[in-house]
Design an enzyme around this catalytic site. Sequence first.
Site, PDB file in Angstrom:
ATOM      1  N   ASP A   1      70.005  10.205  61.363  1.00 23.86           N
ATOM      2  CA  ASP A   1      70.939  10.078  60.238  1.00 23.86           C
ATOM      3  C   ASP A   1      71.885   8.924  60.587  1.00 23.86           C
ATOM      4  O   ASP A   1      72.815   9.078  61.387  1.00 23.86           O
ATOM      5  CB  ASP A   1      71.708  11.388  60.022  1.00 23.86           C
ATOM      6  CG  ASP A   1      72.510  11.342  58.728  1.00 23.86           C
ATOM      7  OD1 ASP A   1      73.048  10.261  58.389  1.00 23.86           O
ATOM      8  OD2 ASP A   1      72.598  12.383  58.056  1.00 23.86           O
ATOM      9  N   ILE A   2      71.617   7.789  59.969  1.00 23.32           N
ATOM     10  CA  ILE A   2      72.348   6.568  60.334  1.00 23.32           C
ATOM     11  C   ILE A   2      73.829   6.715  59.992  1.00 23.32           C
ATOM     12  O   ILE A   2      74.712   6.402  60.796  1.00 23.32           O
ATOM     13  CB  ILE A   2      71.755   5.341  59.591  1.00 23.32           C
ATOM     14  CG1 ILE A   2      70.246   5.259  59.841  1.00 23.32           C
ATOM     15  CG2 ILE A   2      72.457   4.063  60.014  1.00 23.32           C
ATOM     16  CD1 ILE A   2      69.533   4.254  58.951  1.00 23.32           C
TER      17      ILE A   2
ATOM     18  N   ASN B   1      60.355   6.002  48.596  1.00 25.11           N
ATOM     19  CA  ASN B   1      61.051   6.721  47.525  1.00 25.11           C
ATOM     20  C   ASN B   1      61.363   5.775  46.377  1.00 25.11           C
ATOM     21  O   ASN B   1      61.046   4.587  46.446  1.00 25.11           O
ATOM     22  CB  ASN B   1      62.310   7.407  48.061  1.00 25.11           C
ATOM     23  CG  ASN B   1      63.272   6.400  48.653  1.00 25.11           C
ATOM     24  OD1 ASN B   1      63.745   5.506  47.970  1.00 25.11           O
ATOM     25  ND2 ASN B   1      63.529   6.537  49.943  1.00 25.11           N
TER      26      ASN B   1
ATOM     27  N   LYS C   1      78.151  17.385  51.720  1.00 31.12           N
ATOM     28  CA  LYS C   1      77.531  16.227  52.381  1.00 31.12           C
ATOM     29  C   LYS C   1      78.597  15.363  53.054  1.00 31.12           C
ATOM     30  O   LYS C   1      78.434  14.913  54.179  1.00 31.12           O
ATOM     31  CB  LYS C   1      76.730  15.413  51.353  1.00 31.12           C
ATOM     32  CG  LYS C   1      75.775  14.434  51.988  1.00 31.12           C
ATOM     33  CD  LYS C   1      74.767  13.897  50.996  1.00 31.12           C
ATOM     34  CE  LYS C   1      73.693  14.913  50.679  1.00 31.12           C
ATOM     35  NZ  LYS C   1      72.704  14.426  49.729  1.00 31.12           N
TER      36      LYS C   1
ATOM     37  N   LYS D   1      43.053   2.417  58.919  1.00 30.05           N
ATOM     38  CA  LYS D   1      43.107   3.189  57.674  1.00 30.05           C
ATOM     39  C   LYS D   1      42.415   4.545  57.891  1.00 30.05           C
ATOM     40  O   LYS D   1      41.303   4.589  58.434  1.00 30.05           O
ATOM     41  CB  LYS D   1      42.402   2.394  56.574  1.00 30.05           C
ATOM     42  CG  LYS D   1      42.540   3.010  55.208  1.00 30.05           C
ATOM     43  CD  LYS D   1      41.838   2.161  54.163  1.00 30.05           C
ATOM     44  CE  LYS D   1      41.824   2.898  52.836  1.00 30.05           C
ATOM     45  NZ  LYS D   1      40.868   2.329  51.905  1.00 30.05           N
TER      46      LYS D   1
ATOM     47  N   ASP E   1      64.274  10.728  55.195  1.00 26.77           N
ATOM     48  CA  ASP E   1      64.749  11.736  56.139  1.00 26.77           C
ATOM     49  C   ASP E   1      63.669  12.104  57.157  1.00 26.77           C
ATOM     50  O   ASP E   1      63.966  12.585  58.232  1.00 26.77           O
ATOM     51  CB  ASP E   1      65.189  12.999  55.382  1.00 26.77           C
ATOM     52  CG  ASP E   1      66.453  12.736  54.590  1.00 26.77           C
ATOM     53  OD1 ASP E   1      67.326  12.021  55.114  1.00 26.77           O
ATOM     54  OD2 ASP E   1      66.567  13.222  53.449  1.00 26.77           O
TER      55      ASP E   1
HETATM   56  N1  CTP Z   1      71.460   8.424  55.192  1.00 25.38           N
HETATM   57  C1  CTP Z   1      71.375   7.838  56.432  1.00 25.38           C
HETATM   58  N2  CTP Z   1      70.335   8.142  57.257  1.00 25.38           N
HETATM   59  C2  CTP Z   1      69.396   9.022  56.884  1.00 25.38           C
HETATM   60  C3  CTP Z   1      69.481   9.641  55.618  1.00 25.38           C
HETATM   61  C4  CTP Z   1      70.532   9.311  54.792  1.00 25.38           C
HETATM   62  O1  CTP Z   1      72.230   7.042  56.774  1.00 25.38           O
HETATM   63  N3  CTP Z   1      68.402   9.297  57.714  1.00 25.38           N
HETATM   64  C5  CTP Z   1      72.608   8.095  54.329  1.00 25.38           C
HETATM   65  C6  CTP Z   1      72.279   7.431  53.012  1.00 25.38           C
HETATM   66  O2  CTP Z   1      72.293   6.038  53.109  1.00 25.38           O
HETATM   67  C7  CTP Z   1      73.404   7.942  52.103  1.00 25.38           C
HETATM   68  C8  CTP Z   1      73.724   9.291  52.659  1.00 25.38           C
HETATM   69  O3  CTP Z   1      73.247   9.301  54.002  1.00 25.38           O
HETATM   70  O4  CTP Z   1      74.555   7.155  52.220  1.00 25.38           O
HETATM   71  C9  CTP Z   1      73.161  10.458  51.875  1.00 25.38           C
HETATM   72  O5  CTP Z   1      71.834  10.589  52.075  1.00 25.38           O
HETATM   73  P1  CTP Z   1      70.981  11.868  51.572  1.00 25.38           P
HETATM   74  O6  CTP Z   1      69.575  11.522  51.856  1.00 25.38           O
HETATM   75  O7  CTP Z   1      71.315  12.197  50.178  1.00 25.38           O
HETATM   76  O8  CTP Z   1      71.557  13.009  52.494  1.00 25.38           O
HETATM   77  P2  CTP Z   1      70.815  14.126  53.265  1.00 25.38           P
HETATM   78  O9  CTP Z   1      71.591  14.314  54.480  1.00 25.38           O
HETATM   79  O10 CTP Z   1      69.390  13.749  53.420  1.00 25.38           O
HETATM   80  O11 CTP Z   1      70.983  15.383  52.355  1.00 25.38           O
HETATM   81  P3  CTP Z   1      69.941  16.166  51.427  1.00 25.38           P
HETATM   82  O12 CTP Z   1      68.577  15.633  51.725  1.00 25.38           O
HETATM   83  O13 CTP Z   1      70.154  17.547  51.812  1.00 25.38           O
HETATM   84  O14 CTP Z   1      70.379  15.875  50.017  1.00 25.38           O
END
Ligand code: CTP
Length: 408
Positions: A313-314, A213, A344, A292, A282
């Site tokens: 989700d860490i 990203n 969130k 490859k 995500d």
């Molecule tokens: N984060 C995390 N682990 C993941 C994804 C996100 O720890 N697998 C953490 C990011 O470091 C950030 C927060 O969660 O602090 C928000 O991440 P975001 O990607 O915006 O949240 P999502 O839950 O993915 O929400 P959405 O995609 O619906 O916006």
Amino acid sequence: MNTQPSARLGNVLLAVAGGIAAYKIPELVRLLRRAGHSVRCVLTEAAGEFVSPLVLQTLSGAPVRSSLFDAGEEGEISHIELADWADLVVVAPATADRMAKLAQGLADDLVSTVLLATRAPVLLAPAMNVNMWSHPATRANAELLRERGVHFEGPEAGELACGWEGEGRMSEPVTLAGRVTLLLGGETWKGVRVLVSAGGTREPIDAVRSITNRSSGKMGFAVAEEAARRGAEVVLVAGPCPLPTPPGVRRIDIETALEMAAAVEQEFEASQVVVMAAAVADFRPAEASALKIKKEDLAPGAGLQIELVATPDILKGICGHKGDRVVVGFAAESHDVVEAARRKLARKGCDLLVANDISRTDAGFDTDTNAVMFVSPGGEVEELPLLPKIEVAGRILDRVEKLRKGTR
Ligand code: CTP
């Protein structure tokens, strides 16, 4: 609203000694000024052979002094006034001779006199030939100065101007500037361990391709830098990005979300503050091909299916067992910023959510400035103006400080 910069700025007296590394001092002056410090330069007689006083005067915006006995110079600002003015004295490059003078308490020129007269902390950036640095006399002087509380940055190992290889290179201006800011910061976070994640992750598809990203890592690196400057012990778990490690920060480089999860879990236990600024993927490809993937097997217009699976989700994971740690999350939102951020925060369970509006071009991804809002568990929202990321970092840490006081 408080719009004062959170950085602690100071008066830096830069004593430049006569060594080849003096050619790097204009860059140091520039970095210190850019960080907001006031800088005045004093030169030894030999320093003027290596760096132009006029350049230093122009960059520092203040007259440069080099003679103890020049009535004109002394009339403008006396050597004692200079010594008193300083919040920090930096000797760079610190030659073997300067270290010996300071260790012995000699005061036979402007620089040595100011160094004896000042009550400010002193930082030395040694630079000399490797054999001079390892000479027992220099070792003993360095030891004595350290015992007296003099700070050292470097020297570093590498190729030396004299042709030798080894320890003796002056630390780079960026490192010195970071250390100066650290020393001036007052170290109010001493004893606090801060874990920061930064940057995007890279999820491999095959041997050469990946899903990633646009995160530059700048916001997380700024938080790590500011926390270190405040004296915290900082661990930075960083996704692939070319940013230099801020001074005093321990960096753990990772690539994937799974690696980031493992590193964060590993460091979480011993940390009191966690700032998850990373843009964690995500989803990741369920399987990464070791080879490859060749397109020659595909007909034009044919699709290629890559199965994606959700990453852990860490942030949510650590919030489940956070105890009295303060955990900060980030949110990158393109619309409905406040409502999305509130949802969130509730979903993740953190103590503060820093929400970015990524639809703005002057904030968010890969910019040096950011406009964020703080969302609290009670739903309150504080909107910050557009600020340099290092100042946003300061505001975040100011908030964390308050939260820590509240949880004690
Ligand atoms: N984060 C995390 N682990 C993941 C994804 C996100 O720890 N697998 C953490 C990011 O470091 C950030 C927060 O969660 O602090 C928000 O991440 P975001 O990607 O915006 O949240 P999502 O839950 O993915 O929400 P959405 O995609 O619906 O916006």
